[in-house]
Design an enzyme around this catalytic site. Structure first.
Site, PDB file in Angstrom:
ATOM      1  NE  ARG A  10      -4.103  -1.949   2.114  1.00 37.03           N
ATOM      2  CZ  ARG A  10      -5.193  -1.959   2.878  1.00 37.03           C
ATOM      3  NH1 ARG A  10      -5.412  -0.967   3.727  1.00 37.03           N
ATOM      4  NH2 ARG A  10      -6.050  -2.953   2.794  1.00 37.03           N
TER       5      ARG A  10
ATOM      6  CG  ASP B 262     -13.439   7.731   7.528  1.00 33.56           C
ATOM      7  OD1 ASP B 262     -14.122   6.699   7.697  1.00 33.56           O
ATOM      8  OD2 ASP B 262     -12.229   7.709   7.262  1.00 33.56           O
TER       9      ASP B 262
END
Length: 284
Positions: free
Chosen positions: A43, A151
């Site tokens: 990632r 978030d």
């Protein structure tokens, strides 16, 4: 057995991944162990060149230094898991319609305050809004709503605010609700202004300071608590209770369970749904 020199590059990568794991724990409270090294490497690979670094070692040193502050949001985007779906765990939305909404039916002066914590790309708060609005509820039954969605990942929040989804993502929306609340857009659908206007999106780090005022009638925090360690999990449960009105509901993920220390203050009322116990009533 291969020579030690052959093992050294992998050990170096594991050490660098451990340093990245410490950073993401410090910044977001997310726990990544040694078994997550391959995921971390996969990632962050593109982020190394994007940061202008020649290799992972240089990237980690930059993260750990003063320039790292600018890289942290992108690192959080890389290492947070954003698996979501419209009306995921459908029993929770049945609970909203069947149990929560009737208490607000016809009361035009008392809004229903709901918080979607860890809202990812918006499918959860939009599902909440649709579940508590026509045609899912009749006009007479629909309560006035105030939905806050938060978030830590700024990138997914930006997408959530746009309300744009692929046809595949929209496939789990019931046809009547899709017709009422979405319009066709290039390559998929987009939430109509009336739906987008029901939700306030705001960046927020659950591991940091909570800039919240007041309490909520319902808090959704599904499949988020599991990414924290035991001490951070207990603190999260405590803070959610603090921001939940007496008698309010806390909705969690299928693998999450209220800790024993809080069982006197949270009672299960459905699959992974808890209701806060009014301390005064409990003393009664």
């Amino acid at each position: 057995m291969p020579p030690i020199a052959a093992l050294r590059p992998r050990q170096v990568d594991d050490d660098l991944c451990a340093r990245i794991a410490r950073i993401i724990y410090r910044e977001a409270g997310i726990v990544l162990g040694a078994d997550n090294s391959n995921m971390i490497l996969a990632r962050v690979g593109k982020r190394v060149a994007r940061a202008g670094c020649d290799d992972l070692d240089a990237y980690v040193r930059m993260l750990e230094g003063p320039p790292g502050a600018e890289l942290i949001p992108d690192l959080v985007t890389a290492l947070t898991t954003n698996v979501t779906q419209f009306f995921r765990e459908a029993h929770h939305f049945d609970f909203l319609r069947g149990v929560v909404a009737p208490g607000w039916s016809g009361d035009i002066d008392t809004p229903l305050d709901i918080w979607s914590a860890g809202c990812s790309s918006g499918q959860e708060p939009y599902s909440i809004a649709m579940a508590l609005s026509p045609p899912a509820l009749s006009w007479a039954d629909a309560p006035p709503l105030r939905i806050l969605a938060t978030d830590i990942d700024h990138a997914v929040l930006a997408r959530a605010e746009r309300g744009e989804y692929s046809q595949a993502e929209a496939g789990s929306i019931p046809p009547a609700l899709r017709e009422a609340w979405f319009q066709d857009a290039a390559g998929g659908v987009r939430a109509r202004p009336g739906l987008r206007g029901k939700v306030e999106f705001r960046p927020m780090n659950l591991h940091g300071r909570w800039d919240l005022s007041g309490q909520f009638d319902v808090i959704f925090c599904r499949n988020v608590i599991i990414y924290f360690d035991a001490a951070a999990q207990l603190l999260l449960w405590e803070k959610f209770l603090y921001h939940l009105r007496p008698g309010g509901w806390l909705v969690v993920g299928h693998s999450e369970q209220a800790p024993k220390a809080l069982q006197a203050r949270l009672r299960p009322v459905g699959p992974t749904v808890y209701q806060s116990v009014d301390p005064a009533a409990a003393r009664g």
